[in-house]
Scaffold this motif. Structure first.
Motif, mmCIF file in Angstrom:
data_model
loop_
_atom_site.group_PDB
_atom_site.id
_atom_site.type_symbol
_atom_site.label_atom_id
_atom_site.label_comp_id
_atom_site.label_asym_id
_atom_site.label_seq_id
_atom_site.Cartn_x
_atom_site.Cartn_y
_atom_site.Cartn_z
ATOM 1 N N MET A 181 43.119 33.383 48.546
ATOM 2 C CA MET A 181 43.464 34.764 48.226
ATOM 3 C C MET A 181 44.829 34.768 47.530
ATOM 4 S SD MET A 181 41.078 36.830 49.187
ATOM 5 C CE MET A 181 41.822 38.449 49.420
ATOM 6 N N PRO A 182 45.023 35.608 46.520
ATOM 7 C CA PRO A 182 44.151 36.681 46.058
ATOM 8 C C PRO A 182 43.300 36.310 44.839
ATOM 9 C CG PRO A 182 46.304 36.966 45.108
ATOM 10 C CD PRO A 182 46.360 35.682 45.892
ATOM 11 N N TYR A 183 42.973 35.037 44.692
ATOM 12 C CA TYR A 183 42.318 34.583 43.468
ATOM 13 C C TYR A 183 40.825 34.292 43.649
ATOM 14 C CZ TYR A 183 47.305 33.655 42.988
ATOM 15 O OH TYR A 183 48.677 33.769 43.013
ATOM 16 N N MET A 184 40.285 34.520 44.835
ATOM 17 C CA MET A 184 38.877 34.206 45.089
ATOM 18 C C MET A 184 37.951 35.103 44.276
ATOM 19 S SD MET A 184 39.223 33.769 49.229
ATOM 20 C CE MET A 184 37.458 33.680 49.522
ATOM 21 N N SER A 185 36.835 34.532 43.844
ATOM 22 C CA SER A 185 35.835 35.313 43.114
ATOM 23 C C SER A 185 35.204 36.327 44.061
ATOM 24 C CB SER A 185 34.759 34.397 42.544
ATOM 25 O OG SER A 185 33.969 33.848 43.594
ATOM 26 N N ILE A 186 34.555 37.323 43.500
ATOM 27 C CA ILE A 186 33.901 38.348 44.316
ATOM 28 C C ILE A 186 32.840 37.722 45.212
ATOM 29 C CG2 ILE A 186 32.399 40.375 44.230
ATOM 30 C CD1 ILE A 186 33.921 41.248 41.741
ATOM 31 N N ALA A 187 32.106 36.737 44.684
ATOM 32 C CA ALA A 187 31.074 36.073 45.485
ATOM 33 C C ALA A 187 31.678 35.385 46.699
ATOM 34 C CB ALA A 187 30.319 35.058 44.630
ATOM 35 N N ASN A 188 32.878 34.825 46.537
ATOM 36 C CA ASN A 188 33.544 34.167 47.659
ATOM 37 C C ASN A 188 34.150 35.168 48.631
ATOM 38 O OD1 ASN A 188 33.264 31.269 47.450
ATOM 39 N ND2 ASN A 188 34.440 31.390 45.564
#
Length: 238
Positions: A181-188
């Motif tokens: 976080m805060p760079y995780m993809s929406i799927a993650n």
């Protein structure tokens, strides 16, 4: 020096950064790429001497030495706040080159672009030639490398803690939450039941750029904590 999450036995854990870095080293040694890459010089799991043998230094080994049973956070235990409710982690140390500095050390927007481009060139080469999916693109995992004071910076991709080997043709990994976080993809973030691909990492790169463009790309231009606290983007951290 790191304590990444692990599975038993640690040496056969599919998220074995040491094994993956050796694969990258062997592949690129045969055909040196134009970009820089994490070149592992030495690495291995730290071991603990226990009576007549030695064991890999894990959270289990530490709890066992203290005579306490570790409780896995994913278990159905009622002791949600117990101090011994900890994930299994394995202690390892890795020596790599070249030496880099935080991405905050770029001096302007042009240098930031140069560093990001080369780091993602490395990302693509590692995926295409080594069959390794990184799964954790973040501002902390891209370093700035300089050969001299006024030299053009290079971009170095590091931290393969979450990386896994993938089929070079399918190039996807089974659904599993990974990233920072805060760079995780929406799927993650939503832990969706869809295969993880390079698109998740490229989405993370978009968030890296968005974050740096909002809070400042260098230490001298970074907004204060007080100003950041009033910005909607602060919620990305949680």
């Amino acid at each position: 020096d790191a304590w990444p999450p692990a599975k038993y036995p640690p040496l056969k854990d599919p998220r074995n950064e040491i094994k993956l870095l050796r694969k990258i080293h062997t592949t690129f040694k045969k055909c040196t790429p134009d970009h820089i890459y994490p070149n592992m010089i030495a690495g291995g799991h730290v071991r603990l001497d226990q009576k007549d043998n030695s064991v890999i230094d894990t959270t289990d080994a530490i709890f066992n030495a203290a005579g306490v049973k570790r409780i896995d956070p994913s278990s159905d235990s009622d002791a949600e706040s117990a101090w011994n409710q900890q994930p299994l982690r394995a202690h390892r140390r890795i020596v790599m080159s070249p030496v880099g500095h935080s991405i905050k050390k770029v001096q302007n927007e042009a240098e930031l672009i140069i560093v990001l481009v080369e780091a993602m060139q490395c990302y693509s080469s590692v995926l295409d030639q080594c069959g390794v999916l990184h799964r954790d693109i973040s501002a902390n995992n891209i370093l700035v490398v300089r050969d001299g004071e006024n030299k053009i910076p290079r971009g170095l991709l590091i931290d393969f803690d979450f990386a896994v080997e993938v089929n070079k043709h399918e190039r996807s990994a089974r659904p599993a939450r990974s990233g920072t976080m805060p760079y995780m993809s929406i799927a993650n973030i939503l832990n969706l039941d869809t295969p993880r691909t390079a698109l998740d990492d490229w989405e993370s790169l978009l968030y890296v750029v968005s974050w740096l463009a909002t809070v400042g790309i260098t230490s001298s231009h970074r907004v204060s904590d007080a100003v950041l606290a009033e910005m909607p983007i602060k919620n990305w951290r949680t």
